[in-house]
Every structure is written in C-alpha cells, then in structure tokens.
Motif scaffolding. Structure first.
Motif, PDB file in Angstrom:
ATOM      1  N   SER A  53       0.820  -1.225   0.000  1.00 55.70           N
ATOM      2  CA  SER A  53       0.000   0.000   0.000  1.00 55.70           C
ATOM      3  C   SER A  53       0.844   1.261   0.000  1.00 55.70           C
ATOM      4  CB  SER A  53      -0.950  -0.006   1.195  1.00 55.70           C
ATOM      5  OG  SER A  53      -0.223  -0.116   2.412  1.00 55.70           O
ATOM      6  N   ASN A  54       2.013   1.233   0.646  1.00 52.90           N
ATOM      7  CA  ASN A  54       2.898   2.383   0.693  1.00 52.90           C
ATOM      8  C   ASN A  54       4.314   1.900   1.006  1.00 52.90           C
ATOM      9  OD1 ASN A  54       2.981   1.992   3.585  1.00 52.90           O
ATOM     10  ND2 ASN A  54       1.032   3.099   3.685  1.00 52.90           N
ATOM     11  N   LEU A  55       5.225   2.857   1.117  1.00 51.64           N
ATOM     12  CA  LEU A  55       6.623   2.500   1.344  1.00 51.64           C
ATOM     13  C   LEU A  55       6.814   1.880   2.715  1.00 51.64           C
ATOM     14  CD1 LEU A  55       9.088   2.711  -0.485  1.00 51.64           C
ATOM     15  CD2 LEU A  55       9.747   4.797   0.716  1.00 51.64           C
ATOM     16  N   GLU A  56       6.036   2.335   3.705  1.00 54.14           N
ATOM     17  CA  GLU A  56       6.117   1.749   5.047  1.00 54.14           C
ATOM     18  C   GLU A  56       5.728   0.277   5.001  1.00 54.14           C
ATOM     19  OE1 GLU A  56       6.924   3.104   7.943  1.00 54.14           O
ATOM     20  OE2 GLU A  56       7.064   5.247   7.492  1.00 54.14           O
ATOM     21  N   ALA A  57       4.667  -0.025   4.260  1.00 54.28           N
ATOM     22  CA  ALA A  57       4.235  -1.419   4.141  1.00 54.28           C
ATOM     23  C   ALA A  57       5.267  -2.237   3.365  1.00 54.28           C
ATOM     24  CB  ALA A  57       2.880  -1.489   3.450  1.00 54.28           C
ATOM     25  N   ALA A  58       5.890  -1.632   2.361  1.00 55.62           N
ATOM     26  CA  ALA A  58       6.912  -2.342   1.593  1.00 55.62           C
ATOM     27  C   ALA A  58       8.125  -2.666   2.451  1.00 55.62           C
ATOM     28  CB  ALA A  58       7.339  -1.503   0.384  1.00 55.62           C
ATOM     29  N   ALA A  59       8.430  -1.759   3.391  1.00 60.37           N
ATOM     30  CA  ALA A  59       9.555  -2.009   4.293  1.00 60.37           C
ATOM     31  C   ALA A  59       9.276  -3.159   5.237  1.00 60.37           C
ATOM     32  CB  ALA A  59       9.878  -0.742   5.088  1.00 60.37           C
ATOM     33  N   SER A  60       8.003  -3.480   5.459  1.00 61.46           N
ATOM     34  CA  SER A  60       7.622  -4.544   6.387  1.00 61.46           C
ATOM     35  C   SER A  60       7.403  -5.884   5.694  1.00 61.46           C
ATOM     36  CB  SER A  60       6.334  -4.137   7.126  1.00 61.46           C
ATOM     37  OG  SER A  60       6.505  -2.901   7.791  1.00 61.46           O
ATOM     38  N   LEU A  61       7.720  -5.959   4.403  1.00 63.40           N
ATOM     39  CA  LEU A  61       7.544  -7.218   3.690  1.00 63.40           C
ATOM     40  C   LEU A  61       8.446  -8.293   4.276  1.00 63.40           C
ATOM     41  CD1 LEU A  61       7.453  -5.998  -0.037  1.00 63.40           C
ATOM     42  CD2 LEU A  61       5.543  -6.912   1.278  1.00 63.40           C
ATOM     43  N   PRO A  62       8.001  -9.546   4.236  1.00 60.89           N
ATOM     44  CA  PRO A  62       8.864 -10.632   4.709  1.00 60.89           C
ATOM     45  C   PRO A  62      10.169 -10.663   3.926  1.00 60.89           C
ATOM     46  CG  PRO A  62       6.623 -11.414   4.333  1.00 60.89           C
ATOM     47  CD  PRO A  62       6.697 -10.026   3.769  1.00 60.89           C
ATOM     48  N   GLU A  63      11.212 -11.154   4.569  1.00 63.99           N
ATOM     49  CA  GLU A  63      12.505 -11.196   3.920  1.00 63.99           C
ATOM     50  C   GLU A  63      12.463 -12.094   2.689  1.00 63.99           C
ATOM     51  OE1 GLU A  63      15.622 -12.282   6.523  1.00 63.99           O
ATOM     52  OE2 GLU A  63      15.321 -10.606   7.897  1.00 63.99           O
ATOM     53  N   THR A  64      12.968 -11.574   1.584  1.00 68.10           N
ATOM     54  CA  THR A  64      13.056 -12.330   0.343  1.00 68.10           C
ATOM     55  C   THR A  64      14.476 -12.228  -0.203  1.00 68.10           C
ATOM     56  OG1 THR A  64      12.288 -10.381  -0.891  1.00 68.10           O
ATOM     57  CG2 THR A  64      10.629 -12.032  -0.274  1.00 68.10           C
ATOM     58  N   THR A  65      14.783 -13.062  -1.167  1.00 73.49           N
ATOM     59  CA  THR A  65      16.108 -13.058  -1.767  1.00 73.49           C
ATOM     60  C   THR A  65      16.038 -12.459  -3.161  1.00 73.49           C
ATOM     61  OG1 THR A  65      15.733 -15.303  -2.590  1.00 73.49           O
ATOM     62  CG2 THR A  65      16.853 -15.077  -0.464  1.00 73.49           C
ATOM     63  N   GLY A  66      17.195 -12.133  -3.697  1.00 73.20           N
ATOM     64  CA  GLY A  66      17.249 -11.576  -5.037  1.00 73.20           C
ATOM     65  C   GLY A  66      17.934 -10.223  -5.049  1.00 73.20           C
ATOM     66  N   ALA A  67      18.345  -9.804  -6.236  1.00 71.46           N
ATOM     67  CA  ALA A  67      19.074  -8.542  -6.381  1.00 71.46           C
ATOM     68  C   ALA A  67      18.207  -7.345  -6.001  1.00 71.46           C
ATOM     69  CB  ALA A  67      19.580  -8.396  -7.813  1.00 71.46           C
ATOM     70  N   LYS A  68      16.954  -7.335  -6.445  1.00 69.36           N
ATOM     71  CA  LYS A  68      16.069  -6.208  -6.122  1.00 69.36           C
ATOM     72  C   LYS A  68      15.743  -6.171  -4.634  1.00 69.36           C
ATOM     73  CE  LYS A  68      13.739  -5.185 -10.486  1.00 69.36           C
ATOM     74  NZ  LYS A  68      12.429  -5.074 -11.163  1.00 69.36           N
ATOM     75  N   THR A 202      15.736   4.232  -9.427  1.00 69.36           N
ATOM     76  CA  THR A 202      15.116   5.532  -9.707  1.00 69.36           C
ATOM     77  C   THR A 202      13.697   5.583  -9.158  1.00 69.36           C
ATOM     78  OG1 THR A 202      16.432   5.780 -11.728  1.00 69.36           O
ATOM     79  CG2 THR A 202      14.456   7.139 -11.529  1.00 69.36           C
ATOM     80  N   ASP A 203      12.925   4.512  -9.352  1.00 67.15           N
ATOM     81  CA  ASP A 203      11.569   4.454  -8.807  1.00 67.15           C
ATOM     82  C   ASP A 203      11.593   4.494  -7.283  1.00 67.15           C
ATOM     83  OD1 ASP A 203      10.567   4.279 -11.364  1.00 67.15           O
ATOM     84  OD2 ASP A 203      10.428   2.088 -11.356  1.00 67.15           O
ATOM     85  N   PHE A 204      12.563   3.825  -6.693  1.00 69.27           N
ATOM     86  CA  PHE A 204      12.666   3.798  -5.232  1.00 69.27           C
ATOM     87  C   PHE A 204      12.941   5.201  -4.678  1.00 69.27           C
ATOM     88  CE2 PHE A 204      14.453   3.036  -1.084  1.00 69.27           C
ATOM     89  CZ  PHE A 204      13.821   1.893  -0.623  1.00 69.27           C
ATOM     90  N   VAL A 205      13.826   5.942  -5.346  1.00 68.00           N
ATOM     91  CA  VAL A 205      14.128   7.315  -4.911  1.00 68.00           C
ATOM     92  C   VAL A 205      12.882   8.191  -5.017  1.00 68.00           C
ATOM     93  CG1 VAL A 205      15.479   9.381  -5.414  1.00 68.00           C
ATOM     94  CG2 VAL A 205      16.580   7.137  -5.436  1.00 68.00           C
ATOM     95  N   ASN A 206      12.124   8.035  -6.092  1.00 67.08           N
ATOM     96  CA  ASN A 206      10.896   8.827  -6.266  1.00 67.08           C
ATOM     97  C   ASN A 206       9.874   8.503  -5.181  1.00 67.08           C
ATOM     98  OD1 ASN A 206      11.926  10.073  -8.567  1.00 67.08           O
ATOM     99  ND2 ASN A 206      11.067   8.531  -9.951  1.00 67.08           N
ATOM    100  N   LEU A 207       9.739   7.231  -4.844  1.00 69.39           N
ATOM    101  CA  LEU A 207       8.823   6.856  -3.762  1.00 69.39           C
ATOM    102  C   LEU A 207       9.309   7.398  -2.422  1.00 69.39           C
ATOM    103  CD1 LEU A 207       8.070   3.140  -4.726  1.00 69.39           C
ATOM    104  CD2 LEU A 207       6.484   5.060  -4.863  1.00 69.39           C
ATOM    105  N   ALA A 208      10.613   7.323  -2.202  1.00 70.00           N
ATOM    106  CA  ALA A 208      11.165   7.823  -0.941  1.00 70.00           C
ATOM    107  C   ALA A 208      10.973   9.328  -0.814  1.00 70.00           C
ATOM    108  CB  ALA A 208      12.647   7.472  -0.846  1.00 70.00           C
ATOM    109  N   GLN A 209      11.010  10.032  -1.933  1.00 68.54           N
ATOM    110  CA  GLN A 209      10.816  11.483  -1.905  1.00 68.54           C
ATOM    111  C   GLN A 209       9.418  11.836  -1.405  1.00 68.54           C
ATOM    112  OE1 GLN A 209      11.359  13.339  -5.704  1.00 68.54           O
ATOM    113  NE2 GLN A 209      11.633  15.381  -4.849  1.00 68.54           N
ATOM    114  N   LYS A 210       8.443  11.020  -1.777  1.00 70.24           N
ATOM    115  CA  LYS A 210       7.075  11.277  -1.332  1.00 70.24           C
ATOM    116  C   LYS A 210       6.919  11.089   0.173  1.00 70.24           C
ATOM    117  CE  LYS A 210       4.960   9.944  -5.746  1.00 70.24           C
ATOM    118  NZ  LYS A 210       4.002   9.024  -6.426  1.00 70.24           N
TER     119      LYS A 210
END
Length: 244
Positions: A53-68, A202-210
């Motif tokens: 739903s937002n960046l706060e919720a994305a930060a709370s996602l379960p730990e996953t693997t991968g470059a991203k 780049t998308d992450f920086v734009n989301l963080a700016q909000k």
C-alpha cells in the motif's frame, strides 16, 4: 628439438584445450542458473513490492532473496528512523544523498556478482584458437622431423603427426566458439539486469521522496506464538497497551 618433447607439447596442448572446454561449460551452466534464479527472485519480489500500500508497508515485507530485494533493503537502511531516537552520524546528513549512495553501492555489488566469470570466458574464447595453433605448429615440426629421418620418405610417415596438428587447430576453434557465444550472451544479460536495477533504484528514490526520505524502522515483537513485524507489530503494541 627432441621428437618426444615435441609430442609431449602437442599432447599437452590438447589436454589444455580439453581443460579449457570443461571450465567453459561449467561457467556456462553456473551463469545460466544464476541468471535464472535472479529473474525468478526479482519477479517475485517486484510483485510483492508494488502490491504494498505504501513504502512503510513495503519495508515490512517478509525477507526475500534476489538482487532487487537486496537493493531495497539497502535503500531502506538509509531511510530508517526510530521515533524518539537521535540519528547517528551516518543518518545526520542529507538523506537523499545517503539513499542514492546506498543504492549505487548495492548496484555495484550486484553488477560485480553477475560479472564474475565473464573475464574467464572472454579469455578462453580469445586464446583457445592460438593455443590450438601452437599445437599445430609443433605437430608439423614433428611430422617434418620424422620425414627427414626416414630412410624412405612416404606420406604414411607424416600422416599421423599432421593429423594431430589439424586436430589441435580444430579443438581450439571448438573450445573458442562456445566461450565467445556465452560471453556475448551473458554480457547482454548483465547489461539488461543492470538497467533493470537502475530503473528500480530511480523508482525507489521517487517513492522515498514522497515520504520525505524517512521510513519508520519496522519493529519485531512476539505475540503469543507468532512473530510479527512492521505495521502488524505496531498494531499489536497498541492492542497490548489498550489491554493494560
């Protein structure tokens, strides 16, 4: 030069080319598995990230693997703040620059990981034909030496050494072709993966700016027999406080 030494040089060249071939195919398979896992892991994480739903919720996602996932974790580590806690020296300066620096460093680490092994493929692809040619030269020398020492020169005397010489050239080319093709293929995949990470950063920086380049650090707390994090932990804390 002693004929025995010449024969050993030709045989050593062939064995060396076989060794190069084994290394080439090991790297081809290893890089194929690496890129397959990378694509699958990034696809799973991307779906979860953009479903938040937002960046706060994305930060709370379960730990996953991968470059991203690792790139996102590096970005969140630059954005995390804890309410009521004084920021440390690292987080005391411009948060956007801090975020961009973290993302650049993580992208470089991922690039180096994907780039590993490509230099070996390039080296094998460029040197194998010359190694085969090296064996061919000594094979011809061996054939001419045998011909000069023969009492009655004939084609049968030079047929064997010349055949080995031509085999060395053919093996050198056979080793070089897969190495060159694999190098070009995985170099292309590396560029695509790097561009994908750059776009995501780049998308992450734009989301963080909000969000003002600040994200509340997810808290972890055990409730009953379940371990919860982030927003769930905050809700649990509020419920426990109300009950008290």
């Amino acid at each position: 030069m002693n004929e025995h030494i010449q024969k050993l040089i030709v045989d050593g060249t062939l064995y060396g080319l076989v060794f190069f071939s084994v290394i080439t195919w090991i790297l081809i398979i290893a890089k194929g598995v690496q890129h397959y896992r990378l694509g699958r892991q990034n696809k799973i994480f991307t779906k979860k990230f953009w479903s938040a739903s937002n960046l706060e919720a994305a930060a709370s996602l379960p730990e996953t693997t991968g470059a991203k996932a690792r790139l996102a974790a590096s970005g969140f580590s630059a954005l995390y703040v804890v309410d009521g806690e004084s920021p440390d020296l690292e987080h005391s300066w411009d948060r956007q620059e801090l975020l961009e620096r973290h993302l650049r460093q993580q992208i470089q680490k991922e690039y180096e990981s994907l780039e590993s092994g490509l230099a070996v493929l390039a080296s094998i692809g460029s040197t194998s034909p010359f190694v085969g040619l090296f064996g061919t030269v000594f094979g011809i020398i061996h054939a001419l030496s045998a011909l000069s020492k023969a009492a009655s020169p004939s084609i049968d005397i030079v047929a064997g050494p010349l055949g080995e010489a031509l085999i060395a050239t053919g093996v050198g080319i056979a080793v070089a072709v897969p190495a060159v093709l694999a190098y070009n293929f995985y170099l292309r995949r590396l560029k695509l993966a790097s561009a994908d990470l750059d776009n995501y950063a780049t998308d992450f920086v734009n989301l963080a700016q909000k969000s003002g380049f600040r994200v509340t650090k997810p808290l972890s707390k055990t409730v009953g027999n379940q371990r919860v994090t982030g927003a769930t932990a905050n809700a649990a804390n509020q419920a426990l406080g109300a009950a008290a």
